[in-house]
Design a protein around this motif. Sequence first.
Motif, PDB file in Angstrom:
ATOM      1  N   THR A   1       0.831  -1.202   0.000  1.00 22.55           N
ATOM      2  CA  THR A   1       0.000   0.000   0.000  1.00 22.55           C
ATOM      3  C   THR A   1       0.870   1.258   0.000  1.00 22.55           C
ATOM      4  OG1 THR A   1      -1.719  -1.182   1.232  1.00 22.55           O
ATOM      5  CG2 THR A   1      -1.818   1.235   1.222  1.00 22.55           C
ATOM      6  N   GLU A   2       1.931   1.246   0.853  1.00 21.95           N
ATOM      7  CA  GLU A   2       2.821   2.397   0.928  1.00 21.95           C
ATOM      8  C   GLU A   2       3.550   2.623  -0.395  1.00 21.95           C
ATOM      9  OE1 GLU A   2       3.297   4.696   3.257  1.00 21.95           O
ATOM     10  OE2 GLU A   2       1.641   3.812   4.367  1.00 21.95           O
ATOM     11  N   ILE A   3       4.004   1.520  -1.005  1.00 20.39           N
ATOM     12  CA  ILE A   3       4.703   1.634  -2.285  1.00 20.39           C
ATOM     13  C   ILE A   3       3.782   2.239  -3.340  1.00 20.39           C
ATOM     14  CG2 ILE A   3       5.693   0.303  -4.182  1.00 20.39           C
ATOM     15  CD1 ILE A   3       6.825  -1.605  -2.072  1.00 20.39           C
ATOM     16  N   SER A   4       2.541   1.798  -3.343  1.00 19.95           N
ATOM     17  CA  SER A   4       1.576   2.343  -4.300  1.00 19.95           C
ATOM     18  C   SER A   4       1.347   3.833  -4.056  1.00 19.95           C
ATOM     19  CB  SER A   4       0.253   1.582  -4.199  1.00 19.95           C
ATOM     20  OG  SER A   4       0.423   0.216  -4.528  1.00 19.95           O
ATOM     21  N   LYS A   5       1.256   4.185  -2.763  1.00 15.47           N
ATOM     22  CA  LYS A   5       1.048   5.588  -2.404  1.00 15.47           C
ATOM     23  C   LYS A   5       2.247   6.439  -2.803  1.00 15.47           C
ATOM     24  CE  LYS A   5      -0.059   8.586   1.521  1.00 15.47           C
ATOM     25  NZ  LYS A   5      -0.301   8.639   2.986  1.00 15.47           N
ATOM     26  N   LEU A   6       3.465   5.930  -2.502  1.00 14.20           N
ATOM     27  CA  LEU A   6       4.676   6.665  -2.860  1.00 14.20           C
ATOM     28  C   LEU A   6       4.799   6.825  -4.375  1.00 14.20           C
ATOM     29  CD1 LEU A   6       7.258   5.115  -0.357  1.00 14.20           C
ATOM     30  CD2 LEU A   6       6.361   7.442  -0.339  1.00 14.20           C
ATOM     31  N   SER A   7       4.425   5.771  -5.093  1.00 11.54           N
ATOM     32  CA  SER A   7       4.489   5.834  -6.551  1.00 11.54           C
ATOM     33  C   SER A   7       3.537   6.903  -7.084  1.00 11.54           C
ATOM     34  CB  SER A   7       4.139   4.465  -7.141  1.00 11.54           C
ATOM     35  OG  SER A   7       4.145   4.505  -8.544  1.00 11.54           O
ATOM     36  N   ALA A   8       2.329   6.955  -6.505  1.00  9.74           N
ATOM     37  CA  ALA A   8       1.361   7.970  -6.931  1.00  9.74           C
ATOM     38  C   ALA A   8       1.858   9.371  -6.603  1.00  9.74           C
ATOM     39  CB  ALA A   8       0.014   7.710  -6.255  1.00  9.74           C
ATOM     40  N   ASP A   9       2.451   9.527  -5.388  1.00 11.03           N
ATOM     41  CA  ASP A   9       2.989  10.833  -4.994  1.00 11.03           C
ATOM     42  C   ASP A   9       4.128  11.255  -5.920  1.00 11.03           C
ATOM     43  OD1 ASP A   9       1.206  10.999  -2.942  1.00 11.03           O
ATOM     44  OD2 ASP A   9       2.606  10.368  -1.383  1.00 11.03           O
ATOM     45  N   LEU A  10       4.978  10.288  -6.278  1.00  2.01           N
ATOM     46  CA  LEU A  10       6.094  10.589  -7.159  1.00  2.01           C
ATOM     47  C   LEU A  10       5.608  11.061  -8.530  1.00  2.01           C
ATOM     48  CD1 LEU A  10       9.120  10.611  -7.671  1.00  2.01           C
ATOM     49  CD2 LEU A  10       8.982   8.206  -8.315  1.00  2.01           C
ATOM     50  N   LYS A  11       4.593  10.384  -9.061  1.00  2.00           N
ATOM     51  CA  LYS A  11       4.040  10.791 -10.352  1.00  2.00           C
ATOM     52  C   LYS A  11       3.450  12.200 -10.267  1.00  2.00           C
ATOM     53  CE  LYS A  11       3.012   6.147 -12.081  1.00  2.00           C
ATOM     54  NZ  LYS A  11       1.954   5.182 -12.483  1.00  2.00           N
ATOM     55  N   LYS A  12       2.791  12.474  -9.131  1.00  2.00           N
ATOM     56  CA  LYS A  12       2.193  13.795  -8.949  1.00  2.00           C
ATOM     57  C   LYS A  12       3.275  14.875  -8.876  1.00  2.00           C
ATOM     58  CE  LYS A  12      -1.055  16.297  -5.971  1.00  2.00           C
ATOM     59  NZ  LYS A  12      -1.900  16.221  -4.756  1.00  2.00           N
ATOM     60  N   ARG A  13       4.371  14.564  -8.156  1.00  2.00           N
ATOM     61  CA  ARG A  13       5.471  15.521  -8.054  1.00  2.00           C
ATOM     62  C   ARG A  13       6.134  15.751  -9.405  1.00  2.00           C
ATOM     63  NH1 ARG A  13       7.628  16.521  -2.875  1.00  2.00           N
ATOM     64  NH2 ARG A  13       6.481  15.472  -1.208  1.00  2.00           N
ATOM     65  N   GLU A  14       6.299  14.674 -10.165  1.00  2.00           N
ATOM     66  CA  GLU A  14       6.890  14.807 -11.495  1.00  2.00           C
ATOM     67  C   GLU A  14       6.020  15.689 -12.387  1.00  2.00           C
ATOM     68  OE1 GLU A  14       7.332  10.819 -12.796  1.00  2.00           O
ATOM     69  OE2 GLU A  14       9.276  10.519 -11.796  1.00  2.00           O
ATOM     70  N   GLN A  15       4.707  15.506 -12.261  1.00  2.00           N
ATOM     71  CA  GLN A  15       3.795  16.324 -13.061  1.00  2.00           C
ATOM     72  C   GLN A  15       3.899  17.796 -12.666  1.00  2.00           C
ATOM     73  OE1 GLN A  15      -0.291  15.101 -12.783  1.00  2.00           O
ATOM     74  NE2 GLN A  15      -1.046  16.757 -14.061  1.00  2.00           N
ATOM     75  N   ARG A  16       3.966  18.053 -11.343  1.00  2.00           N
ATOM     76  CA  ARG A  16       4.093  19.436 -10.873  1.00  2.00           C
ATOM     77  C   ARG A  16       5.424  20.039 -11.314  1.00  2.00           C
ATOM     78  NH1 ARG A  16       3.074  19.919  -4.649  1.00  2.00           N
ATOM     79  NH2 ARG A  16       3.631  22.074  -5.175  1.00  2.00           N
ATOM     80  N   LEU A  17       6.488  19.231 -11.271  1.00  2.00           N
ATOM     81  CA  LEU A  17       7.793  19.713 -11.708  1.00  2.00           C
ATOM     82  C   LEU A  17       7.754  20.101 -13.178  1.00  2.00           C
ATOM     83  CD1 LEU A  17      10.771  20.220 -11.184  1.00  2.00           C
ATOM     84  CD2 LEU A  17      11.202  17.799 -11.678  1.00  2.00           C
ATOM     85  N   GLN A  18       7.100  19.285 -13.979  1.00  2.00           N
ATOM     86  CA  GLN A  18       6.976  19.608 -15.402  1.00  2.00           C
ATOM     87  C   GLN A  18       6.191  20.903 -15.598  1.00  2.00           C
ATOM     88  OE1 GLN A  18       5.218  16.129 -17.151  1.00  2.00           O
ATOM     89  NE2 GLN A  18       7.109  14.929 -17.065  1.00  2.00           N
ATOM     90  N   GLU A  19       5.143  21.074 -14.783  1.00  2.00           N
ATOM     91  CA  GLU A  19       4.351  22.295 -14.884  1.00  2.00           C
ATOM     92  C   GLU A  19       5.178  23.522 -14.480  1.00  2.00           C
ATOM     93  OE1 GLU A  19       1.058  21.422 -12.371  1.00  2.00           O
ATOM     94  OE2 GLU A  19      -0.021  20.247 -13.874  1.00  2.00           O
ATOM     95  N   VAL A  20       5.962  23.384 -13.404  1.00  2.00           N
ATOM     96  CA  VAL A  20       6.817  24.500 -12.966  1.00  2.00           C
ATOM     97  C   VAL A  20       7.859  24.823 -14.029  1.00  2.00           C
ATOM     98  CG1 VAL A  20       8.592  25.169 -11.294  1.00  2.00           C
ATOM     99  CG2 VAL A  20       6.486  24.078 -10.497  1.00  2.00           C
ATOM    100  N   GLU A  21       8.474  23.786 -14.588  1.00  2.00           N
ATOM    101  CA  GLU A  21       9.471  24.007 -15.643  1.00  2.00           C
ATOM    102  C   GLU A  21       8.855  24.711 -16.848  1.00  2.00           C
ATOM    103  OE1 GLU A  21      10.916  20.097 -16.348  1.00  2.00           O
ATOM    104  OE2 GLU A  21      12.501  20.225 -14.826  1.00  2.00           O
ATOM    105  N   GLU A  22       7.606  24.362 -17.155  1.00  2.00           N
ATOM    106  CA  GLU A  22       6.929  25.016 -18.277  1.00  2.00           C
ATOM    107  C   GLU A  22       6.664  26.493 -17.972  1.00  2.00           C
ATOM    108  OE1 GLU A  22       5.049  25.618 -21.938  1.00  2.00           O
ATOM    109  OE2 GLU A  22       6.473  24.120 -21.204  1.00  2.00           O
TER     110      GLU A  22
END
Length: 280
Positions: free
Chosen positions: A93-114
Amino acid sequence: MKKIALFLAIGLLASAFSSCVVLSPKKYKALLARQDSLSTGWGESQVSGEELRKTISGLQKDTADLNGRLNELQGKYDQIDGKYTKLRSNSSTEISKLSADLKKREQRLQEVEEVLRKRDEASNKLKEKLQQALLGFSQNGLTVEMKNGKVYVSLTDKLLFPSGSIVIDEKGKQALTELAKVLKQQSEIIIAVEGHTDSQKINNLGQIKDNWDLSVLRSTSVVRYLTDTEKVPGIRLTATGKGEFQPLEANTSAEGRSRNRRIEIVLSPKLDELYDLIKK
């Protein structure tokens, strides 16, 4: 067992009597010795049997203890196995949660870079427009450059003010008028006007007491001209004085001191979109 030994002794005696009517002393003694041996063997067997029973009893007790210990260990194993199973489930469950958080952070990073890419693109375009608009003043100490995503328009004091004055001269007004034309077209640009001086002490300048005063009053003179005369909205401007504390060069030469006496107009794109991303 005792009766058996007795019967054996009687049997031996009967056998002896049946074969001979009268026993010789030697045979008689042998029979008696045989009887004693049988009695001794019987006694020893009795002792050995008791020891065996004690040994069996001890082994039975040890077996019972081992069974109890085995049951205890089995219970602990079952408990540990249950915790391990639960841990594996939680880990998944934690791994799934961390994976989802990581994807969300990557998306936000891409948005900030844009957003930053758009900021730099807008700043570059603004820099080009200002360079074209202020090209005629470059020989009088005006420069336009970009640093850290911001556009810096630097005007030396000789372009804007007479020596020791806070009143903008005609050449300075012309430069600010051309600058204002571009700024009024860029409504998303924040404008900070910074006054800078050299390290020479102020002498006989009336109300101007020191370099702090001079840097602040010159920056407010520029802001007033941009807002009152050129109608740049005042809400977009701030005026600050840096005094002598942010020099471009050492104040050891006349040329260095001349470069340090300047007005810097710092133009920054609004980053509301970036701030909204950071708040998420």
